[in-house]
Design a protein around this motif. Sequence first.
Motif, PDB file in Angstrom:
ATOM      1  N   SER A  94       0.845  -1.191   0.000  1.00 29.79           N
ATOM      2  CA  SER A  94       0.000   0.000   0.000  1.00 29.79           C
ATOM      3  C   SER A  94       0.881   1.242   0.000  1.00 29.79           C
ATOM      4  N   TRP A  95       0.332   2.347  -0.458  1.00 23.81           N
ATOM      5  CA  TRP A  95       1.048   3.613  -0.427  1.00 23.81           C
ATOM      6  C   TRP A  95       0.782   4.375   0.876  1.00 23.81           C
ATOM      7  N   PHE A  96       0.006   3.788   1.766  1.00 19.99           N
ATOM      8  CA  PHE A  96      -0.246   4.396   3.068  1.00 19.99           C
ATOM      9  C   PHE A  96      -0.304   3.276   4.101  1.00 19.99           C
ATOM     10  N   GLY A  97      -0.231   3.636   5.357  1.00 24.83           N
ATOM     11  CA  GLY A  97      -0.359   2.644   6.414  1.00 24.83           C
ATOM     12  C   GLY A  97       0.931   1.959   6.808  1.00 24.83           C
ATOM     13  N   LEU A  98       2.028   2.299   6.147  1.00 25.32           N
ATOM     14  CA  LEU A  98       3.348   1.828   6.548  1.00 25.32           C
ATOM     15  C   LEU A  98       4.382   2.771   5.933  1.00 25.32           C
ATOM     16  N   PRO A  99       5.583   2.854   6.505  1.00 25.72           N
ATOM     17  CA  PRO A  99       6.583   3.778   5.967  1.00 25.72           C
ATOM     18  C   PRO A  99       7.007   3.366   4.567  1.00 25.72           C
ATOM     19  N   GLN A 100       7.250   4.339   3.723  1.00 27.01           N
ATOM     20  CA  GLN A 100       7.621   4.072   2.344  1.00 27.01           C
ATOM     21  C   GLN A 100       9.142   4.115   2.148  1.00 27.01           C
ATOM     22  N   TYR A 101       9.864   3.737   3.171  1.00 30.64           N
ATOM     23  CA  TYR A 101      11.320   3.779   3.139  1.00 30.64           C
ATOM     24  C   TYR A 101      11.891   2.369   3.148  1.00 30.64           C
ATOM     25  N   ALA A 102      12.814   2.089   2.217  1.00 31.21           N
ATOM     26  CA  ALA A 102      13.432   0.773   2.159  1.00 31.21           C
ATOM     27  C   ALA A 102      14.167   0.438   3.450  1.00 31.21           C
ATOM     28  N   GLU A 103      14.841   1.444   4.015  1.00 33.29           N
ATOM     29  CA  GLU A 103      15.597   1.179   5.233  1.00 33.29           C
ATOM     30  C   GLU A 103      14.694   0.861   6.422  1.00 33.29           C
ATOM     31  N   SER A 104      13.412   1.243   6.349  1.00 37.37           N
ATOM     32  CA  SER A 104      12.472   0.916   7.413  1.00 37.37           C
ATOM     33  C   SER A 104      11.900  -0.489   7.234  1.00 37.37           C
ATOM     34  N   ILE A 105      11.589  -0.858   5.995  1.00 33.11           N
ATOM     35  CA  ILE A 105      10.909  -2.122   5.731  1.00 33.11           C
ATOM     36  C   ILE A 105      11.886  -3.294   5.627  1.00 33.11           C
ATOM     37  N   ALA A 106      13.073  -3.060   5.034  1.00 32.42           N
ATOM     38  CA  ALA A 106      13.994  -4.159   4.717  1.00 32.42           C
ATOM     39  C   ALA A 106      14.380  -5.023   5.913  1.00 32.42           C
ATOM     40  N   PRO A 107      14.744  -4.444   7.052  1.00 31.38           N
ATOM     41  CA  PRO A 107      15.127  -5.306   8.173  1.00 31.38           C
ATOM     42  C   PRO A 107      13.986  -6.202   8.658  1.00 31.38           C
ATOM     43  N   VAL A 108      12.768  -5.720   8.532  1.00 28.28           N
ATOM     44  CA  VAL A 108      11.624  -6.505   9.001  1.00 28.28           C
ATOM     45  C   VAL A 108      11.318  -7.646   8.047  1.00 28.28           C
ATOM     46  N   THR A 109      11.306  -7.388   6.746  1.00 29.56           N
ATOM     47  CA  THR A 109      11.064  -8.478   5.794  1.00 29.56           C
ATOM     48  C   THR A 109      12.180  -9.533   5.879  1.00 29.56           C
ATOM     49  N   LYS A 110      13.377  -9.076   6.140  1.00 28.73           N
ATOM     50  CA  LYS A 110      14.486 -10.026   6.307  1.00 28.73           C
ATOM     51  C   LYS A 110      14.271 -10.891   7.549  1.00 28.73           C
ATOM     52  N   ALA A 111      13.864 -10.260   8.645  1.00 24.66           N
ATOM     53  CA  ALA A 111      13.628 -11.003   9.882  1.00 24.66           C
ATOM     54  C   ALA A 111      12.475 -11.985   9.734  1.00 24.66           C
ATOM     55  N   ILE A 112      11.434 -11.585   9.008  1.00 24.79           N
ATOM     56  CA  ILE A 112      10.294 -12.479   8.769  1.00 24.79           C
ATOM     57  C   ILE A 112      10.729 -13.683   7.948  1.00 24.79           C
ATOM     58  N   SER A 113      11.486 -13.424   6.876  1.00 22.84           N
ATOM     59  CA  SER A 113      11.961 -14.531   6.031  1.00 22.84           C
ATOM     60  C   SER A 113      12.813 -15.505   6.839  1.00 22.84           C
ATOM     61  N   GLU A 114      13.700 -14.984   7.647  1.00 24.08           N
ATOM     62  CA  GLU A 114      14.576 -15.847   8.454  1.00 24.08           C
ATOM     63  C   GLU A 114      13.767 -16.660   9.456  1.00 24.08           C
ATOM     64  N   LYS A 115      12.770 -16.054  10.070  1.00 24.15           N
ATOM     65  CA  LYS A 115      11.950 -16.767  11.051  1.00 24.15           C
ATOM     66  C   LYS A 115      11.123 -17.862  10.377  1.00 24.15           C
ATOM     67  N   MET A 116      10.546 -17.564   9.213  1.00 27.98           N
ATOM     68  CA  MET A 116       9.787 -18.588   8.490  1.00 27.98           C
ATOM     69  C   MET A 116      10.676 -19.773   8.135  1.00 27.98           C
ATOM     70  N   GLN A 117      11.845 -19.481   7.592  1.00 27.60           N
ATOM     71  CA  GLN A 117      12.738 -20.557   7.153  1.00 27.60           C
ATOM     72  C   GLN A 117      13.235 -21.377   8.336  1.00 27.60           C
ATOM     73  N   LYS A 118      13.502 -20.720   9.451  1.00 25.82           N
ATOM     74  CA  LYS A 118      13.928 -21.432  10.650  1.00 25.82           C
ATOM     75  C   LYS A 118      12.842 -22.385  11.145  1.00 25.82           C
ATOM     76  N   GLU A 119      11.583 -22.012  10.918  1.00 22.21           N
ATOM     77  CA  GLU A 119      10.461 -22.813  11.381  1.00 22.21           C
ATOM     78  C   GLU A 119       9.967 -23.794  10.319  1.00 22.21           C
ATOM     79  N   GLY A 120      10.715 -23.937   9.221  1.00 23.71           N
ATOM     80  CA  GLY A 120      10.421 -24.968   8.235  1.00 23.71           C
ATOM     81  C   GLY A 120       9.608 -24.519   7.045  1.00 23.71           C
ATOM     82  N   LEU A 121       9.327 -23.217   6.931  1.00 21.47           N
ATOM     83  CA  LEU A 121       8.584 -22.705   5.777  1.00 21.47           C
ATOM     84  C   LEU A 121       9.582 -21.965   4.903  1.00 21.47           C
ATOM     85  N   ASN A 122       9.966 -22.561   3.782  1.00 17.78           N
ATOM     86  CA  ASN A 122      11.084 -22.073   2.989  1.00 17.78           C
ATOM     87  C   ASN A 122      10.622 -20.993   2.007  1.00 17.78           C
ATOM     88  N   ILE A 123      10.277 -19.845   2.575  1.00 18.83           N
ATOM     89  CA  ILE A 123       9.753 -18.713   1.803  1.00 18.83           C
ATOM     90  C   ILE A 123      10.623 -17.495   2.062  1.00 18.83           C
TER      91      ILE A 123
END
Length: 564
Positions: A94-123
């Motif tokens: 979305s263009w609203f409802g979350l920050p539009q900055y890569a430096e804000s979003i990137a660490p979170v998407t990385k952490a989500i991916s790592e947590k999913m993969q650690k728990e057996g969901l290879n996404i």
Amino acid sequence: MAKLTRRQMLKATATMTIGGVLAACGSTPAAPAADQTSATGSTASSANPATAAPAAATTSAATEVATTAPPAAAITVAPAASTGKLVKITLVESWFGLPQYAESIAPVTKAISEKMQKEGLNIELESLVLDDHATKYPVLYSSGADFTMAFDAPWYKMDTLRAQRALVPLEDLVAQYGPKLKAEITDKIYQANLMEGHLYGIPVVFYYGASSGVILRDDLRQKYKAPEPTSEGGWPTLQPYLEAIKANQPQTIPWANIPNYTITDIVGGHSWNVGVKGMIIPDATKELTLVDYESWPAFVDRARLLRSWWEKGLINKTDLNMSGTSQTVEPDYIFPGKAASCIENEPDYKFIDFTKAMKSSNPDASLMGYDMKGIYSTKTRSFGGLKAGNFMVFNASAPKEQQVAGIQFFNWLVSSQDNMDLWLMGIEGVNYKKEANLRFSEVPGVDAARNYRRQWYVSGVSGRFQRQPVDLPKAAADALTFFSTESNWDFNPHEQFQIDSKALEVDIAKLNGVYDEAMHGLVTGQEPTDTAISKAKKLLDDAGRQQLKQKVQAELNDYLAKHP
């Protein structure tokens, strides 16, 4: 608009950054304000059922880009994400409802991916941010761009894309790969959001209904001793504040008015917009007959008030330059001090996060929000609803393994509060501090304007799972309770009616093509009201509005005959 090849589109629109964030088509725009409207609180396993959709700001596009996406085929592929193969999924944000900055979003998407993969969901999750969303989002479909899913809404592009068969029906995917997701949605909400028998997106729900009104500079209201506006009195009670701003701060716009969402669009009571512009049923508890929008007395009264504000210099004389199609008035005009008030949904709750963002640039400023729709009035009642205002939709042209992985991702999200906290709040200790009873506190020194915070209504997750501030004011907590209490709302027994958007596609496109021009004088106050009404009627009727209205009325009558 010319169609782009997949290669051309990706080359033009996306560059990779760390953590799986894509920034599309040029520099990243200024971030919309943190736009919070959140949860009452419970865990994924014990929460009360979701109830209804958040109110949403209305946007429109005169022309939609046609797509050639094929109809979705039956899902027959194996869930590769859980069988060892890494599957990348891309979410168009979305263009609203979350920050539009890569430096804000990137660490979170990385952490989500790592947590999913650690728990057996290879996404691996990627996030795609568009800097001209209204133009470039439809092009992603028509160009065959490689993405999996997107935020969308019936008030945005969803209905057009659905008619063009660019969105995949999700019921089979959800049944096979999203049992926890379906349970979180609840059967009541699931059934209410079927369109032509199909689920075309993950419904994002929380409230039965919500407020709409004004966000204003409360520090200035108190400084100039202006009275508070009231829900019961409505928009006229805002005028003394606007006059105080004009008298004491002539360099500040008292009310930042934008044509795509203004006081004429605030519809309460039992009126019913059946999904076509330029027409409305004034009271669905009485006569179910469509009337021209500009002839509806409630609309005309608000248009006359807006015109009087324009004549008195209480709103901008010309259209404002905006950084986005909607949801950017606060960062563009309120936070910099250029304007002292604007329209907003759930203002009596959202002022909390807006104030945090504003204090980043003006520590002495404070904001407050007031309902102007009258939902708290003892004199009237309004319709609530079960249909969602916002959805997460899936690209019908995406590889099936991505579609499966996308549903698996959301199924994983709702499987624990920790997962949803990571998605909605960010990284604990970096973006927020976890508190008891589904509350949170801010991390000292973090810039609120750039801090990661994903609002529930653009998340694919119900707002009842989003943490609330530990210092949540009682008035805001009361507003959330009111929104989510069934007895405060009436319900339209015909809410499930839907127009046949495919059969009416050409007629609707013609009407939409002139709608913004036709209504401009009325929604800006820039023309005398009677002159603007005549102009609107001519342009809309010349575009076939009356013939379309007859067709929609006939469809409604057929529906009512089958569902007495």
